[in-house]
Design an enzyme around this catalytic site. Structure first.
Site: not given
Ligand code: TEU
Ligand code: CA
Length: 566
Positions: A99, A206, A264, A338-339
């Site tokens: 990542d 990310d 992403e 994971h999100d």
């Molecule tokens: O996620 C970016 C992102 O757009 C998501 O965090 C989204 O805004 C959030 O899940 C609410 O919907 C990346 C990573 O995947 C996430 O785990 C991190 O928290 C974030 O960036 C910050 O690094």
């Protein structure tokens, strides 16, 4: 070119290190634990592992707040463990991507400690500092009304140096200033070259659209009149220099390795899509678009559940797949990470009667769509969301915690109950419960109490009960991945042609390759629906989750994949 083909036909398996496998009983997943399960991942039929952040971090955002890029978080293991993981993946003919979290660092990173130490520190400009504003009563105010993605102001006051700093995420995740070339060079060297030289095969980038900030920090338009901060999500993507930055990063670093990069980005215009992932642009190999995972979720508030129907799913899949038609661009296919909450609960049916069948339905859709396919740990065994009965204090993700803290207090009991239902349905926590390996205590994830409560269903939903069961979801994924490879001309590379678009029960589509065509039929409902063949010519069944057919009928969650001889 032949060199870059490996990442198009690959299936990627994402591992969330904290929750995958604990080898030393401290209740926290670790790299030796991951190494001990590589044969399981390989046997599923996946080719690449994406390891979510395992760098040193205070863990405020579970590793997406990095305090030292060139390190390993001690509770996950040592640098030797990471070197071993790279070797063990390669020994199995697998690749490993890490990542790349470079929109921000942790506030514990030495760069930020220097930057905040004084306005004249040489690294002051490595982050984004702005003076306070003052209202009519002389009260100090942040520079604008932007919310972070974690429900706080996007600005944090630093008493020591007398200014605010910008953070799109947690206040302990200060945004790096990409306008500063010296900063960019340090980022590339520390977060990328260091790991490429150790043999990693690429990166998941990310927040890949967020590095170029809007030129002026003007207030966001008022979207929520009753809120003091407005969704920064409207402003954080695709700033004026974003493509310049990605071109620089690709040409100076990733292009020098036989690597795979997936950004992403989430949402952007068609023009931006093609700039990010068209091969000739030289920015990244592919991108994650959020069309599918955002179905049912409000555009400006993650926990605003708005519902959906099957046509919304068809449009989302269309938006993620069809923009590459006739171009040298490439896409991705995913429904969990994971999100995200668990897809069987969100888009299938997690009742005991239909959990496995609808899991196979979703697996059939995913393994027949064009683009590099990403699976998330536990998706292959049908892990589901946590029960609605869980108390909110079992949700440990800063995204959930901050949201309840900021918006929970002002709600009536009915509104709070609805908010809790939405959080239960959509929270990132659903994808972070410990991987369920077997029916022993804690689901075989650990011999000690896990950092997060395991889902209550680990006794019935676990890998051990599936790997040797030919009818399990695990073995359906394994078979579907084999079919995907056998028919890759149509299934991995074919053009999507959605049939019967307005049908709200059945999702049917063609995948038109250059040497073969496939025809996919998916009943997304828990009822029998009429099945009338929508294609001419003779069709041969290559995959189904149904053991006996009834003439002209699709059973609940029945899926079929045919090849069509022209
Ligand atoms: O996620 C970016 C992102 O757009 C998501 O965090 C989204 O805004 C959030 O899940 C609410 O919907 C990346 C990573 O995947 C996430 O785990 C991190 O928290 C974030 O960036 C910050 O690094
Ligand atoms: Ca451990």
């Amino acid at each position: 070119t032949q060199k870059d083909i490996w990442w198009k036909d690959a299936t990627v398996y994402q591992i969330w290190p904290a929750s995958y496998k604990d080898s030393n009983g401290d209740g926290i997943g670790d790299i030796p634990g991951i190494i001990s399960t590589l044969d399981y991942v390989k046997n599923l039929g996946t080719d690449v592992i994406w390891l979510s952040p395992a760098y040193d971090s205070p863990q405020d955002d579970m590793g997406y707040d990095i305090s030292d890029y060139e390190s390993v978080y001690p509770k996950y293991g040592t640098m030797e463990d990471m070197d071993q993981l790279i070797k063990e993946c390669h020994d199995r003919g697998m690749k490993l991507i890490l990542d790349l979290v470079i929109n921000h660092t942790s506030s514990e990173h030495q760069w930020f400690k220097d930057s905040r130490s004084s306005k004249t520190n040489p690294k002051r400009d490595w982050y984004i500092w702005q003076p306070a504003k003052y209202d009519a009563d002389g009260n100090r105010q942040p520079p604008n009304n932007w919310s972070s993605h974690f429900s706080e102001s996007a600005w944090e006051w630093d008493e020591g140096s007398g200014e605010y700093y910008l953070h799109y995420f947690a206040k302990t995740q200060p945004d790096l200033n990409w306008e500063n070339e010296e900063t960019r060079k340090a980022i590339y060297a520390s977060s990328m070259t260091f790991w490429y030289e150790k043999g990693v095969d690429g990166f998941r980038i990310d927040t890949a659209g967020m590095y170029s900030k809007q030129p002026s920090f003007e207030d966001a338009p008022i979207v929520f009149p009753d809120r003091d901060i407005q969704p920064a999500g409207m402003f954080t993507d695709s700033g004026p220099r974003i493509h310049e930055f990605h071109k620089e990063m690709f040409s100076q670093v990733s292009s020098k390795y036989d690597s795979m990069t997936v950004g992403e980005v989430g949402h952007c215009s068609l023009e931006d899509k093609l700039k990010y992932v068209s091969a000739k642009e030289g920015e990244m190999n592919m991108m994650f678009l959020f069309d599918l995972v955002d179905v049912g979720s409000g555009p400006n508030d993650k926990f605003d559940y708005i519902g959906y129907d099957l046509v919304d799913i068809k449009k989302a899949v269309d938006n993620m797949s069809s923009f590459i038609k006739g171009t040298d661009a490439w896409s991705t296919v995913f429904i969990e990470n994971h999100d995200q909450a668990r897809s069987i609960t969100r888009y299938g049916n997690d009742s005991p009667e239909f959990r496995v069948k609808s899991g196979k339905l979703l697996a059939t859709m995913l393994t027949t769509l064009t683009g590099t396919l990403f699976l998330y740990q536990g998706q292959e065994i049908g892990m589901t969301n946590v029960p609605l009965e869980w108390d909110l204090d079992e949700y440990l993700d800063i995204c959930s915690i901050n949201y309840v803290k900021k918006y929970g207090g002002s709600k009536t009991p009915e509104e709070f109950a609805q908010m809790k239902k939405n959080i239960n349905l959509l929270a990132r926590d659903n994808g972070r419960t410990p991987m369920q390996w077997d029916d022993s205590e804690y689901g075989g994830f650990s011999t000690g109490k896990p950092w997060m409560r395991p889902n209550d269903n680990f006794k019935t939903v676990n890998a051990a009960s599936q790997v040797n069961d030919p009818d399990s979801l695990y073995n359906y994924y394994k078979k579907a991945l084999t079919v995907r490879k056998e028919h890759k001309n149509a299934l991995i590379h074919g053009e999507l042609e959605i049939l019967d678009y307005e049908n709200k029960q059945v999702f049917s589509y063609l995948k038109v390759g250059t040497t073969e065509t496939a025809y996919v039929v998916l009943n997304f409902t828990s009822s029998d629906v009429k099945f009338n063949k929508l294609v001419e010519g003779d069709i041969e069944l290559v995959l189904t989750n149904q053991d006996k057919f009834r003439e002209g009928v699709l059973s609940p969650y029945e899926a079929r994949v045919y090849t069509v001889s022209q």
